[in-house]
Design a protein around this motif. Structure first.
Motif, short mmCIF file in Angstrom:
data_model
loop_
_atom_site.label_atom_id
_atom_site.label_comp_id
_atom_site.label_asym_id
_atom_site.label_seq_id
_atom_site.Cartn_x
_atom_site.Cartn_y
_atom_site.Cartn_z
N VAL A 242 -0.39 3.35 -0.33
CA VAL A 242 0.03 2.45 0.82
C VAL A 242 0.92 2.85 1.60
N ARG A 243 2.18 3.25 0.87
CA ARG A 243 3.41 4.10 1.54
C ARG A 243 2.92 5.21 2.56
N LEU A 244 1.96 5.96 2.12
CA LEU A 244 1.34 7.15 2.69
C LEU A 244 0.63 6.69 3.91
N LYS A 245 -0.15 5.52 3.74
CA LYS A 245 -0.80 4.99 4.75
C LYS A 245 -0.11 4.39 5.76
N GLU A 246 1.21 4.04 5.60
CA GLU A 246 2.05 3.07 6.57
C GLU A 246 2.90 4.24 7.30
N GLN A 247 3.10 5.42 6.52
CA GLN A 247 3.94 6.49 7.21
C GLN A 247 2.98 7.36 8.18
N VAL A 248 1.76 7.42 7.76
CA VAL A 248 0.91 8.23 8.97
C VAL A 248 0.35 7.42 9.96
N GLY A 249 0.25 5.85 9.87
CA GLY A 249 -0.24 5.27 10.94
C GLY A 249 -1.99 5.08 10.78
N GLU A 250 -2.58 6.10 11.48
CA GLU A 250 -4.08 6.26 11.36
C GLU A 250 -4.53 6.73 10.10
N ALA A 251 -4.76 5.75 9.19
CA ALA A 251 -5.31 6.39 7.71
C ALA A 251 -6.06 5.06 7.41
N GLU A 252 -6.91 5.41 6.39
CA GLU A 252 -7.64 4.51 5.65
C GLU A 252 -7.75 4.74 4.20
N MET A 253 -7.33 3.61 3.54
CA MET A 253 -6.97 3.54 2.06
C MET A 253 -8.33 2.94 1.30
N VAL A 254 -8.94 3.87 0.50
CA VAL A 254 -9.97 3.27 -0.19
C VAL A 254 -9.56 3.08 -1.92
N VAL A 255 -10.15 2.16 -2.30
CA VAL A 255 -9.53 1.83 -4.03
C VAL A 255 -10.88 1.63 -4.71
N ILE B 251 3.64 13.23 -11.07
CA ILE B 251 4.77 13.03 -10.04
C ILE B 251 5.58 12.01 -10.37
N VAL B 252 6.88 12.29 -9.84
CA VAL B 252 8.03 10.97 -9.98
C VAL B 252 8.62 11.09 -8.62
N ASP B 253 8.06 11.99 -7.56
CA ASP B 253 8.67 11.68 -6.09
C ASP B 253 7.75 12.34 -5.69
N PHE B 254 7.65 11.80 -4.11
CA PHE B 254 6.45 12.34 -3.15
C PHE B 254 6.78 12.21 -1.70
N SER B 255 6.58 13.22 -1.15
CA SER B 255 6.87 13.13 0.40
C SER B 255 5.72 13.80 1.16
#
Length: 256
Positions: free
Chosen positions: A47-60, A145-149
């Motif tokens: 969700v954080r990555l999606k919010e950062q990128v803006g134009e993104a779709e997240m499938v669960v 992973i314990v940190d991601f950017s």
């Protein structure tokens, strides 16, 4: 960007477990169910990555009987866009290779840029599905992973190593990441988002459509560890108990 997050429904670890009649797994009746704790961190990072990128779709995506739809809906309420339920009433009996192959068969039909999984599940704790999945899809994987950017198509991630050490690695997407506890702080779904999640797409696919491999491992027996003896409870006056404890330590251990 397209993001895939793989989640699993597991029993609440405070449940009272019993071995099933076949002796090969736990009895699933009368258990409380929840999303695997490691997977909550994967959902939050997606969700954080999606919010950062803006134009993104997240499938669960989740595999299991009808009840796993509940954890998919929670992930959608946290911020996922659509869900995929691979219906399989016998998912508990499948090994990590089979589970990964099911996900890979679905994932290869969509070009995902980033895939998140939990480091491991709380029930089997094999920590194999993520790395199997990456290999099957021909993707680089970064585990624990314990940190991601993310920036400009490249991910910088910190990995947890033995002895409290960490390694910082960079990898170009597409790539897969397995998430360790503490990576982030998973959000609580708000009531409005829970209501919105009910209207989001939740596709159900029969497992027979995706399972193309045979099992590699078979669980022959599940059992509780044997008890090695009861503990000793010391009662009485504090001074007397202390003297008895010191005597026991001198007699039975090398502490004193």
């Amino acid at each position: 960007m397209k993001i895939l997050v793989c989640i699993k429904q597991v029993p609440d670890m405070e449940s009272k477990f019993r071995i099933n009649g076949a002796g090969t797994w736990y009895d699933e009746s009368d258990l409380a169910w929840r999303i695997n704790e490691y997977d909550e961190y994967a959902v939050e990072q997606g969700v954080r990555l999606k919010e950062q990128v803006g134009e993104a779709e997240m499938v669960v995506l989740s595999i299991g009987p009808d009840r796993v739809k509940e954890v998919i809906k929670k992930a959608l309420a946290m911020g996922g866009d659509r869900g995929v339920h691979v219906k399989d009433d016998a998912a508990f009996a499948k090994d990590s290779f089979e589970i990964a192959s099911i996900v890979a068969e679905y994932a290869q039909k969509e070009s995902f840029d980033v895939i998140f999984t939990g480091m491991q599940s709380q029930d089997r704790a094999s920590a194999q599905v993520g790395v199997f999945l990456a290999e099957m899809l021909g993707l680089p994987s970064v585990t624990t992973i314990v940190d991601f950017s993310y920036a400009d198509g490249t991910v910088t991630a910190s990995r947890e190593l033995e002895g409290g050490l960490k390694a910082v690695v960079k990898v170009a997407t597409p790539a897969l990441f397995t998430c360790q506890l503490g990576l982030n702080t998973p959000r609580y779904p708000t009531l409005p988002n829970i209501m919105k999640a009910k209207k989001k797409e939740l596709l159900t696919v029969e497992v027979a459509e995706l399972l193309k491999v045979d099992e590699r491992l078979e669980t022959s027996r599940v059992y509780f560890p044997e008890r090695k003896g009861g503990g000793l409870v010391l009662e009485g006056d504090v001074g007397e108990v202390a003297d008895r404890l010191i005597a026991i330590l001198k007699e039975k251990t090398t502490v004193l």
